[in-house]
Design a protein around this motif. Structure first.
Motif, PDB file in Angstrom:
ATOM      1  N   LYS A 120      45.463  51.345  42.991  1.00  0.00           N
ATOM      2  CA  LYS A 120      44.722  52.577  42.667  1.00  0.00           C
ATOM      3  C   LYS A 120      43.629  52.330  41.633  1.00  0.00           C
ATOM      4  CE  LYS A 120      48.857  55.438  43.369  1.00  0.00           C
ATOM      5  NZ  LYS A 120      49.907  56.223  42.684  1.00  0.00           N
ATOM      6  N   LEU A 121      43.645  51.146  41.029  1.00  0.00           N
ATOM      7  CA  LEU A 121      42.750  50.871  39.911  1.00  0.00           C
ATOM      8  C   LEU A 121      41.528  50.079  40.358  1.00  0.00           C
ATOM      9  CD1 LEU A 121      45.480  49.908  37.283  1.00  0.00           C
ATOM     10  CD2 LEU A 121      44.355  52.138  37.575  1.00  0.00           C
ATOM     11  N   LYS A 122      40.367  50.710  40.337  1.00  0.00           N
ATOM     12  CA  LYS A 122      39.107  50.061  40.693  1.00  0.00           C
ATOM     13  C   LYS A 122      38.169  50.182  39.495  1.00  0.00           C
ATOM     14  CE  LYS A 122      40.484  49.581  45.019  1.00  0.00           C
ATOM     15  NZ  LYS A 122      40.809  48.268  45.595  1.00  0.00           N
ATOM     16  N   HIS A 123      38.101  49.116  38.705  1.00  0.00           N
ATOM     17  CA  HIS A 123      37.308  49.174  37.478  1.00  0.00           C
ATOM     18  C   HIS A 123      36.815  47.773  37.124  1.00  0.00           C
ATOM     19  CE1 HIS A 123      36.422  49.695  33.142  1.00  0.00           C
ATOM     20  NE2 HIS A 123      36.221  50.958  33.463  1.00  0.00           N
ATOM     21  N   GLU A 124      35.672  47.712  36.511  1.00  0.00           N
ATOM     22  CA  GLU A 124      35.059  46.435  36.147  1.00  0.00           C
ATOM     23  C   GLU A 124      35.965  45.586  35.260  1.00  0.00           C
ATOM     24  OE1 GLU A 124      30.878  44.871  34.083  1.00  0.00           O
ATOM     25  OE2 GLU A 124      31.731  46.816  33.503  1.00  0.00           O
ATOM     26  N   ASN A 125      36.773  46.223  34.425  1.00  0.00           N
ATOM     27  CA  ASN A 125      37.615  45.485  33.476  1.00  0.00           C
ATOM     28  C   ASN A 125      39.064  45.367  33.933  1.00  0.00           C
ATOM     29  OD1 ASN A 125      35.521  47.175  31.343  1.00  0.00           O
ATOM     30  ND2 ASN A 125      35.620  44.937  31.260  1.00  0.00           N
ATOM     31  N   ILE A 126      39.292  45.521  35.235  1.00  0.00           N
ATOM     32  CA  ILE A 126      40.622  45.348  35.821  1.00  0.00           C
ATOM     33  C   ILE A 126      40.499  44.431  37.030  1.00  0.00           C
ATOM     34  CG2 ILE A 126      42.525  46.512  37.010  1.00  0.00           C
ATOM     35  CD1 ILE A 126      41.930  48.988  35.292  1.00  0.00           C
ATOM     36  N   VAL A 127      41.337  43.398  37.085  1.00  0.00           N
ATOM     37  CA  VAL A 127      41.327  42.488  38.230  1.00  0.00           C
ATOM     38  C   VAL A 127      41.615  43.291  39.493  1.00  0.00           C
ATOM     39  CG1 VAL A 127      42.503  40.540  39.324  1.00  0.00           C
ATOM     40  CG2 VAL A 127      41.994  40.461  36.885  1.00  0.00           C
ATOM     41  N   GLU A 128      40.781  43.115  40.508  1.00  0.00           N
ATOM     42  CA  GLU A 128      40.913  43.912  41.722  1.00  0.00           C
ATOM     43  C   GLU A 128      41.904  43.282  42.703  1.00  0.00           C
ATOM     44  OE1 GLU A 128      38.170  45.828  45.319  1.00  0.00           O
ATOM     45  OE2 GLU A 128      37.239  44.630  43.723  1.00  0.00           O
ATOM     46  N   VAL A 129      42.761  44.119  43.268  1.00  0.00           N
ATOM     47  CA  VAL A 129      43.659  43.689  44.341  1.00  0.00           C
ATOM     48  C   VAL A 129      42.965  43.968  45.668  1.00  0.00           C
ATOM     49  CG1 VAL A 129      45.855  44.112  45.496  1.00  0.00           C
ATOM     50  CG2 VAL A 129      45.765  44.084  43.017  1.00  0.00           C
ATOM     51  N   TYR A 130      42.814  42.918  46.480  1.00  0.00           N
ATOM     52  CA  TYR A 130      42.153  43.067  47.778  1.00  0.00           C
ATOM     53  C   TYR A 130      43.132  43.474  48.876  1.00  0.00           C
ATOM     54  CZ  TYR A 130      38.385  40.378  45.528  1.00  0.00           C
ATOM     55  OH  TYR A 130      37.399  39.943  44.685  1.00  0.00           O
ATOM     56  N   ASP A 131      44.349  42.910  48.831  1.00  0.00           N
ATOM     57  CA  ASP A 131      45.304  43.156  49.914  1.00  0.00           C
ATOM     58  C   ASP A 131      46.717  42.830  49.420  1.00  0.00           C
ATOM     59  OD1 ASP A 131      46.240  43.827  52.397  1.00  0.00           O
ATOM     60  OD2 ASP A 131      45.774  41.893  53.321  1.00  0.00           O
ATOM     61  N   TYR A 132      47.739  43.420  50.056  1.00  0.00           N
ATOM     62  CA  TYR A 132      49.117  43.072  49.722  1.00  0.00           C
ATOM     63  C   TYR A 132      50.024  43.419  50.903  1.00  0.00           C
ATOM     64  CZ  TYR A 132      50.045  48.060  48.843  1.00  0.00           C
ATOM     65  OH  TYR A 132      50.197  49.406  48.969  1.00  0.00           O
ATOM     66  N   ASN A 133      51.197  42.769  50.932  1.00  0.00           N
ATOM     67  CA  ASN A 133      52.137  43.028  52.025  1.00  0.00           C
ATOM     68  C   ASN A 133      53.493  42.427  51.684  1.00  0.00           C
ATOM     69  OD1 ASN A 133      53.150  43.792  54.576  1.00  0.00           O
ATOM     70  ND2 ASN A 133      51.187  43.303  55.545  1.00  0.00           N
ATOM     71  N   VAL A 134      54.509  42.815  52.453  1.00  0.00           N
ATOM     72  CA  VAL A 134      55.833  42.182  52.310  1.00  0.00           C
ATOM     73  C   VAL A 134      56.103  41.247  53.479  1.00  0.00           C
ATOM     74  CG1 VAL A 134      56.858  44.015  50.931  1.00  0.00           C
ATOM     75  CG2 VAL A 134      56.931  44.167  53.430  1.00  0.00           C
ATOM     76  N   LEU A 135      55.197  41.251  54.453  1.00  0.00           N
ATOM     77  CA  LEU A 135      55.351  40.380  55.623  1.00  0.00           C
ATOM     78  C   LEU A 135      54.118  39.494  55.774  1.00  0.00           C
ATOM     79  CD1 LEU A 135      56.787  42.974  58.175  1.00  0.00           C
ATOM     80  CD2 LEU A 135      58.054  41.187  56.963  1.00  0.00           C
ATOM     81  N   ASN A 156      36.245  45.929  25.518  1.00  0.00           N
ATOM     82  CA  ASN A 156      36.141  45.983  26.979  1.00  0.00           C
ATOM     83  C   ASN A 156      37.505  46.099  27.651  1.00  0.00           C
ATOM     84  OD1 ASN A 156      33.189  45.529  28.028  1.00  0.00           O
ATOM     85  ND2 ASN A 156      33.400  44.263  26.212  1.00  0.00           N
ATOM     86  N   VAL A 157      38.521  45.457  27.070  1.00  0.00           N
ATOM     87  CA  VAL A 157      39.882  45.645  27.582  1.00  0.00           C
ATOM     88  C   VAL A 157      40.288  47.114  27.432  1.00  0.00           C
ATOM     89  CG1 VAL A 157      42.317  45.079  27.212  1.00  0.00           C
ATOM     90  CG2 VAL A 157      40.600  43.260  27.175  1.00  0.00           C
ATOM     91  N   ALA A 158      39.930  47.707  26.300  1.00  0.00           N
ATOM     92  CA  ALA A 158      40.219  49.129  26.067  1.00  0.00           C
ATOM     93  C   ALA A 158      39.501  50.008  27.089  1.00  0.00           C
ATOM     94  CB  ALA A 158      39.809  49.527  24.646  1.00  0.00           C
ATOM     95  N   GLU A 159      38.325  49.584  27.532  1.00  0.00           N
ATOM     96  CA  GLU A 159      37.586  50.338  28.544  1.00  0.00           C
ATOM     97  C   GLU A 159      38.392  50.397  29.850  1.00  0.00           C
ATOM     98  OE1 GLU A 159      34.021  52.451  29.732  1.00  0.00           O
ATOM     99  OE2 GLU A 159      34.889  51.917  27.810  1.00  0.00           O
ATOM    100  N   GLY A 160      38.991  49.268  30.234  1.00  0.00           N
ATOM    101  CA  GLY A 160      39.837  49.251  31.433  1.00  0.00           C
ATOM    102  C   GLY A 160      41.095  50.079  31.254  1.00  0.00           C
ATOM    103  N   LEU A 161      41.722  49.981  30.071  1.00  0.00           N
ATOM    104  CA  LEU A 161      42.937  50.758  29.797  1.00  0.00           C
ATOM    105  C   LEU A 161      42.641  52.257  29.766  1.00  0.00           C
ATOM    106  CD1 LEU A 161      44.651  48.593  27.040  1.00  0.00           C
ATOM    107  CD2 LEU A 161      45.450  48.937  29.386  1.00  0.00           C
ATOM    108  N   LYS A 162      41.494  52.616  29.237  1.00  0.00           N
ATOM    109  CA  LYS A 162      41.103  54.029  29.185  1.00  0.00           C
ATOM    110  C   LYS A 162      41.071  54.615  30.601  1.00  0.00           C
ATOM    111  CE  LYS A 162      36.811  54.901  27.996  1.00  0.00           C
ATOM    112  NZ  LYS A 162      35.622  55.024  27.131  1.00  0.00           N
ATOM    113  N   TYR A 163      40.510  53.859  31.522  1.00  0.00           N
ATOM    114  CA  TYR A 163      40.448  54.276  32.930  1.00  0.00           C
ATOM    115  C   TYR A 163      41.862  54.406  33.515  1.00  0.00           C
ATOM    116  CZ  TYR A 163      39.790  53.576  37.979  1.00  0.00           C
ATOM    117  OH  TYR A 163      39.850  53.688  39.348  1.00  0.00           O
ATOM    118  N   ALA A 164      42.717  53.395  33.250  1.00  0.00           N
ATOM    119  CA  ALA A 164      44.084  53.412  33.797  1.00  0.00           C
ATOM    120  C   ALA A 164      44.907  54.553  33.210  1.00  0.00           C
ATOM    121  CB  ALA A 164      44.770  52.073  33.515  1.00  0.00           C
TER     122      ALA A 164
END
Length: 546
Positions: free
Chosen positions: A251-266, A298-306
C-alpha cells in the motif's frame, strides 16, 4: 417579438458551436424560444436572462487531465507509449498541445480537439535522456471556444534503465560475431529456490537476517535488476503470515520507501522489490551532523506518509534504511515482525539494540504505536552522530534491562558537535511514550530547524566565495525542506531567491511556482503533494544547469 426570438435562436446555435454540456441552460433557452409570455414581460425577462446566460457561459471551462500507465524505458532508446487524455470540464477543449520536460525527448505529438466529458488515447514516441527513477513533467496547453488559453501540468515518475538487458542476454550468438564476450563469474546461489529460476536469472545472495534471505537477480522478461526476499522458514504458517504482513507494504508508494513490485506464496513465498545501492548500516560513523539530520529528515518523510495510512514500522534500524542514487528508503515493512514457527528455533520480533521500552514491557509502557518509530529514530540518530549505541551490553538481557530502567550517556560527552541535535535525541528517547514527540511531523520540524541553520550558514559561505553552484544547491535544499514541513513563507522566500540562479525555461517554471506559493499564503492554503513534486523537478533542473 420575432426579433427577440431570433436572438434566442442565435444564442442556442452558439451554445451548440462551443459544445457546452449544460442542459439547464439549453432547456431554459428553449422555454424562452417556445414561451407564450406577453411581449412586454417577455422582452424584459429575455434581456435579463441573456445577460445571466453570458455570465454562466464565461464561467464554463475545459479541464484536461493526463494518465500514463507504468512504463520502463531504455536510456537513449525510442519507444512508443500510450497517453490517456481526458476532458472532465463542461466545454470543448480546442487545439490541445502536449509537451514533455527535458528528461524526455518526444516526437509525433500533434494538436487535437477534445469534447467535454470525453477521453482519447494517443501514442507518443519518446526517448529518455536520464537514467533511474526519473520525474517527468507533461504539460498540456489548450483553448476554449473563444480563444481563452489554459495550461496544466502533471508529474510522473518513469523507470529508465541504462542498458537493454533483454537484448544483451537473449541474443548472445549475434553479439559473438561482433565482439568478444567475457565470461561472467558464476553467481552464488545460496538457497535460492529452483522454482523461481523460470522467472529470474543470475541470483546473488546480498543479505541475510534472522527471518529472510535477500538476492539480487535479473528478471527474465525485461532484464531489470531487482531484489528478491525469501523467508527462511518455508512452512504454511510462515506463508500465511507473510502475505498478511506484506499487504501493508504494497500500500506504500513513496519516494522514501522501498517499493514492492510483486509478491506471492507460489511456487514459494517471496516478494520482488526495488534494488538499492547500499544501507545506512554500511556507512561510516560518526558522520557530520548535517548529513545525519538530512538522512533522518527524509526517513521521517517516508514515515509521515506511512503513519497517515495507519501503518507503523516498529523495526527501524540502520540495516532497514537503504539508499538508491543517494535517496534514503525504508525497507522491511512487516516481515521482521513475523515469528519463524519452525520446530528448530523461536525468534523475537524486534531488534534488541533498537527496541523501545514498549517492545519489552507492554504492561508497563503500553502497546507499540507511531511513537515507537520515533524512539527508534532517536537510537539511529544517536548512533549516526556518536558512532555508538545508547544502550549496550554483552548480553541481550542486559541491553533490555538498560532500555527500560537506565539513562543513556549524553551524546555531547562523546561528540561535542552533537549539541545541535542533543535535544532531539533526548526527546525521542523518553521511556514514556507520552513524553516523546507525539507525531513524526513534530520530530521532522525540529530536524528541519537544524538543517535550516546548517544550510543557511553554508549558503552564506558560498555567496561570500561567489560559488554560485553551491549557492543554488543550498537554496534549492532550503526550498524543499520548508515545503515538506509546510512552512509556506520560508519556502516562498527561498523560491524567489532561487530565481537568480535560473534562466530561460527553468526560470519561467520557477516564477510560476512563486506565484502559486504566494497565492497559497494569501488564501491561507496548505501545500499539496503535487506542488512539492513540481518543486523537486525544478530544483533538480537547477542543479543540472549549475
Amino acid at each position: 417579438m420575432a426579433r427577440d426570438k431570433n436572438l434566442v435562436i442565435k444564442k442556442i446555435q452558439n451554445l451548440k458551436s462551443v459544445f457546452i454540456q449544460d442542459e439547464q441552460i439549453r432547456k431554459d433557452l428553449e422555454n424562452l424560444l417556445y414561451g407564450t409570455e406577453e411581449e412586454g414581460n417577455y422582452k424584459q425577462y429575455l434581456e435579463k436572462f441573456l445577460v445571466d446566460v453570458d455570465e454562466k457561459i464565461n464561467k464554463l471551462e475545459p479541464i484536461i487531465s493526463i494518465e500514463i500507465s507504468s512504463q520502463e524505458l531504455i536510456l537513449n532508446h525510442w519507444k512508443r507509449i500510450p497517453l490517456l487524455i481526458k476532458n472532465t470540464g463542461n466545454v470543448h477543449a480546442k487545439n490541445v498541445k502536449l509537451s514533455f520536460s527535458k528528461e524526455l525527448e518526444a516526437k509525433g505529438i500533434k494538436p487535437f480537439d477534445l469534447k467535454a466529458g470525453e477521453e482519447e488515447e494517443i501514442e507518443v514516441n519518446v526517448k529518455p535522456l536520464e537514467a533511474g527513477e526519473v520525474p517527468v513533467e507533461i504539460k498540456a496547453e489548450y483553448e476554449r471556444w473563444d480563444g481563452k488559453k489554459y495550461e496544466t501540468s502533471q508529474i510522473f515518475t518513469i523507470s529508465v534503465n541504462e542498458y537493454d538487458f533483454a537484448k544483451t542476454w537473449e541474443e548472445p550468438t549475434k553479439r559473438e560475431e561482433k565482439m568478444e564476450i567475457k565470461e561472467e563469474p558464476k553467481p552464488r546461489i545460496s538457497s535460492f529456490p529452483s522454482e523461481l529460476l523460470q522467472y529470474y536469472e543470475n541470483p546473488v545472495l546480498i543479505g541475510q537476517g534472522g527471518f529472510a534471505r535477500v538476492f539480487k537477480v535479473r528478471r527474465k522478461n525485461d532484464g531489470k535488476e531487482v531484489a528478491i526476499k525469501i523467508p527462511i522458514a518455508m512452512d504454511s504458517s510462515t506463508g500465511k503470515s507473510f502475505i498478511k504482513e506484506i499487504e501493508n507494504w504494497t500500500k506504500l508508494k513513496h519516494e522514501n520507501i522501498v517499493e514492492v513490485y510483486d509478491y506471492n506464496v507460489l511456487p514459494v513465498p517471496y516478494f520482488e522489490m526495488e534494488l538499492c545501492d547500499e544501507s545506512l548500516e554500511d556507512m561510516k560513523k560518526p558522520m557530520d551532523i548535517e548529513k545525519a539530520a538530512w538522512i533522518l529528515f527524509n526517513v521521517a518523510e517516508g514515515l509521515k506518509y506511512a503513519h497517515k495510512k495507519g501503518i507503523v514500522h516498529r523495526d527501524l534500524k540502520p540495516k532497514n534504511i537503504l539508499f538508491k542514487e543517494g535517496v534514503p528508503k525504508i525497507t522491511d515493512w512487516g516481515l521482521s515482525k513475523i515469528k519463524t514457527e519452525s520446530k528448530s528455533s523461536s525468534m523475537q520480533a524486534f531488534s534488541p539494540l533498537y527496541a523501545a521500552p514498549e517492545h519489552i514491557l507492554k504492561e508497563k509502557f503500553g502497546k507499540t504505536d507511531e511513537r515507537t518509530d520515533i524512539w527508534q529514530l532517536g537510537i539511529i540518530l544517536y548512533e549516526l552522530v556518536t558512532g555508538k549505541l545508547p544502550f549496550e551490553d554483552e548480553e541481550v538481557g542486559g541491553i533490555l534491562y538498560k532500555i527500560v530502567s537506565k539513562d543513556f550517556l549524553s551524546p555531547s560527552e562523546i561528540n561535542k558537535e552533537t549539541e545541535k541535535v542533543k535535544y532531539i535525541i533526548n526527546k525521542c528517547l523518553q521511556k514514556k511514550k507520552e513524553e516523546r514527540y507525539q507525531s513524526i511531523e513534530e520530530l521532522q520540524k525540529d530536524l528541519a530547524k537544524v538543517l535550516n541553520i546548517e544550510y543557511k550558514a553554508q549558503l552564506k559561505k558560498s555567496l561570500q566565495k561567489k560559488n554560485l553552484s553551491r549557492s543554488a544547491y543550498y537554496c534549492g535544499e532550503l526550498l524543499l525542506i520548508n515545503m515538506k514541513i509546510g512552512e509556506l513563507y520560508d519556502a516562498y522566500r527561498y523560491a524567489t531567491d532561487l530565481i537568480k540562479y535560473t534562466e530561460n525555461e527553468v526560470k519561467e517554471i520557477l516564477e510560476k511556482l512563486c506565484i502559486e506559493l504566494k497565492e497559497r499564503i494569501e488564501n491561507n492554503l496548505g501545500i499539496h503533494k503535487k506542488l512539492i513534486e513540481k518543486a523537486k523537478i525544478i530544483v533538480h533542473k537547477v542543479k543540472i544547469e549549475r
